[in-house]
Enzyme design. Structure first.
Site, mmCIF file in Angstrom:
data_model
loop_
_atom_site.group_PDB
_atom_site.id
_atom_site.type_symbol
_atom_site.label_atom_id
_atom_site.label_comp_id
_atom_site.label_asym_id
_atom_site.label_seq_id
_atom_site.Cartn_x
_atom_site.Cartn_y
_atom_site.Cartn_z
ATOM 1 N N GLY A 10 -16.653 1.191 -14.799
ATOM 2 C CA GLY A 10 -15.300 0.665 -14.673
ATOM 3 C C GLY A 10 -15.094 -0.340 -13.575
ATOM 4 N N CYS A 59 -6.257 3.155 12.895
ATOM 5 C CA CYS A 59 -5.662 2.585 14.110
ATOM 6 C C CYS A 59 -6.446 1.338 14.515
ATOM 7 C CB CYS A 59 -5.698 3.603 15.260
ATOM 8 S SG CYS A 59 -4.985 2.903 16.783
ATOM 9 N N TYR A 116 0.826 -1.218 0.000
ATOM 10 C CA TYR A 116 0.000 0.000 0.000
ATOM 11 C C TYR A 116 0.856 1.262 0.000
ATOM 12 C CZ TYR A 116 -4.022 -2.924 0.102
ATOM 13 O OH TYR A 116 -4.973 -3.845 -0.273
ATOM 14 N N GLN A 174 -15.154 2.196 -5.206
ATOM 15 C CA GLN A 174 -14.416 1.055 -4.657
ATOM 16 C C GLN A 174 -12.923 1.386 -4.632
ATOM 17 O OE1 GLN A 174 -16.136 -2.944 -6.239
ATOM 18 N NE2 GLN A 174 -16.512 -1.427 -7.849
ATOM 19 N N ASN A 175 -12.562 2.461 -5.309
ATOM 20 C CA ASN A 175 -11.150 2.804 -5.472
ATOM 21 C C ASN A 175 -10.614 3.469 -4.211
ATOM 22 O OD1 ASN A 175 -11.513 1.911 -8.074
ATOM 23 N ND2 ASN A 175 -11.780 3.961 -8.938
ATOM 24 N N HIS A 198 -14.162 1.113 0.227
ATOM 25 C CA HIS A 198 -13.084 0.170 0.535
ATOM 26 C C HIS A 198 -11.870 0.847 1.136
ATOM 27 C CE1 HIS A 198 -14.782 -3.000 -2.473
ATOM 28 N NE2 HIS A 198 -15.430 -2.979 -1.337
ATOM 29 N N ALA A 240 -13.851 4.736 -20.116
ATOM 30 C CA ALA A 240 -14.598 5.687 -19.281
ATOM 31 C C ALA A 240 -14.272 7.133 -19.656
ATOM 32 C CB ALA A 240 -14.259 5.431 -17.815
HETATM 33 C C1 BV8 Z 1 -17.502 -8.368 3.031
HETATM 34 C C2 BV8 Z 1 -9.139 -3.094 -1.235
HETATM 35 C C3 BV8 Z 1 -18.731 -9.104 4.914
HETATM 36 C C4 BV8 Z 1 -8.529 -1.832 -1.645
HETATM 37 C C5 BV8 Z 1 -10.730 -4.625 -2.162
HETATM 38 C C6 BV8 Z 1 -21.333 -12.177 -1.081
HETATM 39 C C7 BV8 Z 1 -21.765 -11.126 -0.283
HETATM 40 C C8 BV8 Z 1 -20.878 -10.433 0.517
HETATM 41 C C9 BV8 Z 1 -19.508 -10.777 0.522
HETATM 42 C C10 BV8 Z 1 -19.079 -11.828 -0.270
HETATM 43 C C11 BV8 Z 1 -19.976 -12.513 -1.070
HETATM 44 N N1 BV8 Z 1 -19.279 -13.475 -1.716
HETATM 45 C C12 BV8 Z 1 -17.968 -13.398 -1.367
HETATM 46 C C13 BV8 Z 1 -17.809 -12.416 -0.486
HETATM 47 C C14 BV8 Z 1 -16.547 -12.054 0.149
HETATM 48 C C15 BV8 Z 1 -15.763 -11.019 -0.637
HETATM 49 C C16 BV8 Z 1 -15.884 -11.154 -2.122
HETATM 50 O O1 BV8 Z 1 -16.671 -10.470 -2.751
HETATM 51 N N2 BV8 Z 1 -15.059 -12.024 -2.685
HETATM 52 C C17 BV8 Z 1 -15.050 -12.175 -4.131
HETATM 53 C C18 BV8 Z 1 -13.621 -12.406 -4.589
HETATM 54 C C19 BV8 Z 1 -15.987 -13.309 -4.489
HETATM 55 N N3 BV8 Z 1 -16.152 -9.696 -0.228
HETATM 56 C C20 BV8 Z 1 -15.596 -9.169 0.883
HETATM 57 O O2 BV8 Z 1 -14.830 -9.773 1.596
HETATM 58 C C21 BV8 Z 1 -16.007 -7.753 1.269
HETATM 59 N N4 BV8 Z 1 -16.396 -7.753 2.637
HETATM 60 O O3 BV8 Z 1 -18.242 -8.918 2.290
HETATM 61 O O4 BV8 Z 1 -17.654 -8.332 4.380
HETATM 62 C C22 BV8 Z 1 -18.838 -8.798 6.341
HETATM 63 C C23 BV8 Z 1 -20.103 -8.703 6.888
HETATM 64 C C24 BV8 Z 1 -20.211 -8.433 8.232
HETATM 65 C C25 BV8 Z 1 -19.065 -8.240 9.008
HETATM 66 C C26 BV8 Z 1 -17.800 -8.349 8.427
HETATM 67 C C27 BV8 Z 1 -17.680 -8.626 7.081
HETATM 68 C C28 BV8 Z 1 -14.857 -6.778 1.180
HETATM 69 C C29 BV8 Z 1 -14.384 -6.639 -0.219
HETATM 70 C C30 BV8 Z 1 -13.334 -5.509 -0.307
HETATM 71 C C31 BV8 Z 1 -12.001 -6.080 -0.663
HETATM 72 N N5 BV8 Z 1 -11.055 -5.002 -0.963
HETATM 73 N N6 BV8 Z 1 -9.846 -3.676 -2.370
HETATM 74 C C32 BV8 Z 1 -7.462 -2.039 -2.649
HETATM 75 O O5 BV8 Z 1 -6.536 -2.834 -2.401
HETATM 76 O O6 BV8 Z 1 -7.560 -1.377 -3.692
HETATM 77 S S1 BV8 Z 1 -11.449 -5.322 -3.518
HETATM 78 C C33 BV8 Z 1 -10.854 -4.716 -4.991
HETATM 79 O O7 BV8 Z 1 -11.409 -5.465 -6.065
HETATM 80 C C34 BV8 Z 1 -11.326 -3.315 -5.283
HETATM 81 O O8 BV8 Z 1 -11.456 -2.496 -4.173
HETATM 82 C C35 BV8 Z 1 -12.641 -3.496 -5.965
HETATM 83 O O9 BV8 Z 1 -13.688 -3.343 -5.073
HETATM 84 C C36 BV8 Z 1 -12.657 -4.926 -6.348
HETATM 85 C C37 BV8 Z 1 -13.076 -5.096 -7.778
HETATM 86 O O10 BV8 Z 1 -12.144 -4.447 -8.542
HETATM 87 P P1 BV8 Z 1 -12.604 -3.462 -9.722
HETATM 88 O O11 BV8 Z 1 -12.605 -2.085 -9.191
HETATM 89 O O12 BV8 Z 1 -13.839 -3.926 -10.382
HETATM 90 O O13 BV8 Z 1 -11.357 -3.651 -10.664
HETATM 91 P P2 BV8 Z 1 -11.095 -4.860 -11.676
HETATM 92 O O14 BV8 Z 1 -9.657 -4.778 -12.086
HETATM 93 O O15 BV8 Z 1 -11.643 -6.135 -11.108
HETATM 94 O O16 BV8 Z 1 -12.003 -4.478 -12.926
HETATM 95 C C38 BV8 Z 1 -11.738 -3.282 -13.635
HETATM 96 C C39 BV8 Z 1 -12.833 -3.154 -14.672
HETATM 97 O O17 BV8 Z 1 -12.621 -1.934 -15.381
HETATM 98 C C40 BV8 Z 1 -12.799 -4.260 -15.705
HETATM 99 O O18 BV8 Z 1 -14.124 -4.727 -15.907
HETATM 100 C C41 BV8 Z 1 -12.252 -3.593 -16.957
HETATM 101 O O19 BV8 Z 1 -12.839 -4.108 -18.132
HETATM 102 C C42 BV8 Z 1 -12.691 -2.179 -16.768
HETATM 103 N N7 BV8 Z 1 -11.825 -1.179 -17.400
HETATM 104 C C43 BV8 Z 1 -10.480 -1.228 -17.584
HETATM 105 N N8 BV8 Z 1 -10.078 -0.097 -18.198
HETATM 106 C C44 BV8 Z 1 -11.177 0.677 -18.381
HETATM 107 C C45 BV8 Z 1 -12.292 -0.007 -17.871
HETATM 108 N N9 BV8 Z 1 -13.543 0.485 -17.908
HETATM 109 C C46 BV8 Z 1 -13.694 1.704 -18.457
HETATM 110 N N10 BV8 Z 1 -12.664 2.431 -18.961
HETATM 111 C C47 BV8 Z 1 -11.410 1.946 -18.945
HETATM 112 N N11 BV8 Z 1 -10.401 2.684 -19.470
#
Ligand code: BV8
Length: 228
Positions: free
Chosen positions: A175, A117, A56, A91-92, A109, A219
């Site tokens: 995005g 802390c 980070y 989400q960013n 996020h 975007a």
């Molecule tokens: C939680 C940290 C519960 C910061 C991140 C069902 C329900 C609830 C939870 C779950 C569930 N199933 C599974 C879960 C658990 C889990 C989860 O979802 N797992 C996944 C893998 C299945 N979720 C969690 O753990 C979340 N917490 O549910 O807590 C709880 C309840 C009570 C008490 C306690 C807990 C927490 C999730 C947060 C994780 N942290 N990031 C950082 O490091 O940056 S996640 C990370 O990936 C990002 O923050 C973001 O949210 C996520 C997705 O990423 P994207 O932003 O979509 O980026 P990606 O690269 O994937 O895609 C980019 C897109 O842009 C592409 O589609 C591409 O085509 C497009 N693109 C590219 N260039 C362009 C473009 N579009 C337009 N223009 C361009 N030029």
């Protein structure tokens, strides 16, 4: 959009891609260098704090080298001009939306320019490197960690987000791959409450089938065309 009152706009890494910030799951993506489990979970932080803090720190330092792009600026213009309710839920963890001037914004996020802390729960603005065992300015404990919502942790402001989705007339997703919940489920919540739905993304996402309308492309081109 004249008849619409309340907008909720979800953004993901794709909105910052044209600013030069790597997305997560594309070729050469951020996670490519690391397994998510190694850098974005509480277990990773406990197991290898140096690795997680450094991951980070590098991303925080990189913020100095990037600028908001046309999509961030267009959303900030919309934010300034929109007479109804508007909320950008990002989400960013970069600061490009606020640097473009967005004000009705929340980081579900966490943020790179903030430290959390683990002892007293206070979130501090943080601009420089954050080594493990840094002292919390509030409680003095050596318990500061990146202010990032890891997998398995509760995203910020979920009640506020759910309330905004319940009142939304239009939900726009920009995005994001729709790979991570609960953000990926927001479109279903918005539809359940009767909102119109629009996706703007470079390619179809995991949730494209939930959207009534989809526009595929960068975007930086699509968002200004939609806003203006
Ligand atoms: C939680 C940290 C519960 C910061 C991140 C069902 C329900 C609830 C939870 C779950 C569930 N199933 C599974 C879960 C658990 C889990 C989860 O979802 N797992 C996944 C893998 C299945 N979720 C969690 O753990 C979340 N917490 O549910 O807590 C709880 C309840 C009570 C008490 C306690 C807990 C927490 C999730 C947060 C994780 N942290 N990031 C950082 O490091 O940056 S996640 C990370 O990936 C990002 O923050 C973001 O949210 C996520 C997705 O990423 P994207 O932003 O979509 O980026 P990606 O690269 O994937 O895609 C980019 C897109 O842009 C592409 O589609 C591409 O085509 C497009 N693109 C590219 N260039 C362009 C473009 N579009 C337009 N223009 C361009 N030029």
């Amino acid at each position: 959009m004249a008849s619409l009152r309340n907008l909720v706009i979800l953004t993901g890494a794709g909105v910052s891609a044209e600013s030069g910030i790597a997305t997560f799951r594309g070729p050469g993506g951020l996670w490519e260098g690391h397994r998510v489990e190694d850098v974005c979970t509480p277990e990773a932080l406990a197991r290898d704090p140096e690795l997680v803090h450094r991951f980070y720190d590098l991303r925080r330092a990189a913020l100095e080298t990037v600028q908001p792009n046309a999509a961030h600026h267009a959303l900030a213009r919309l934010d300034a001009a929109w007479p109804g309710e508007l909320l950008v839920v990002t989400q960013n963890v970069d600061d490009l939306h606020e640097r473009a001037g967005a004000t009705r914004l929340l980081h579900m996020h966490g943020e790179l320019r903030s430290a959390l802390c683990a002892a007293c729960g206070v979130r501090e603005r943080w601009e420089e490197a954050l080594p493990p065992e840094s002292e919390c300015p509030n409680c003095g404990m050596l318990a500061l960690r990146p202010d990032i919502v890891f997998f398995g942790e509760m995203p910020y402001a979920m009640e506020r987000i759910e309330a905004a989705l319940a009142d939304a007339d239009l939900f726009v997703s920009i995005g994001t791959s729709g790979a991570v919940y609960p953000a990926a489920g927001f479109v279903q919540t918005a539809r359940h409450h009767g909102a119109a739905t629009l996706e703007m993304n470079l390619e179809p996402s995991g949730g494209s089938h939930w959207f009534e309308a989809s526009r595929m492309g960068p975007a930086g081109t699509l968002v200004p065309a939609w806003v203006d």
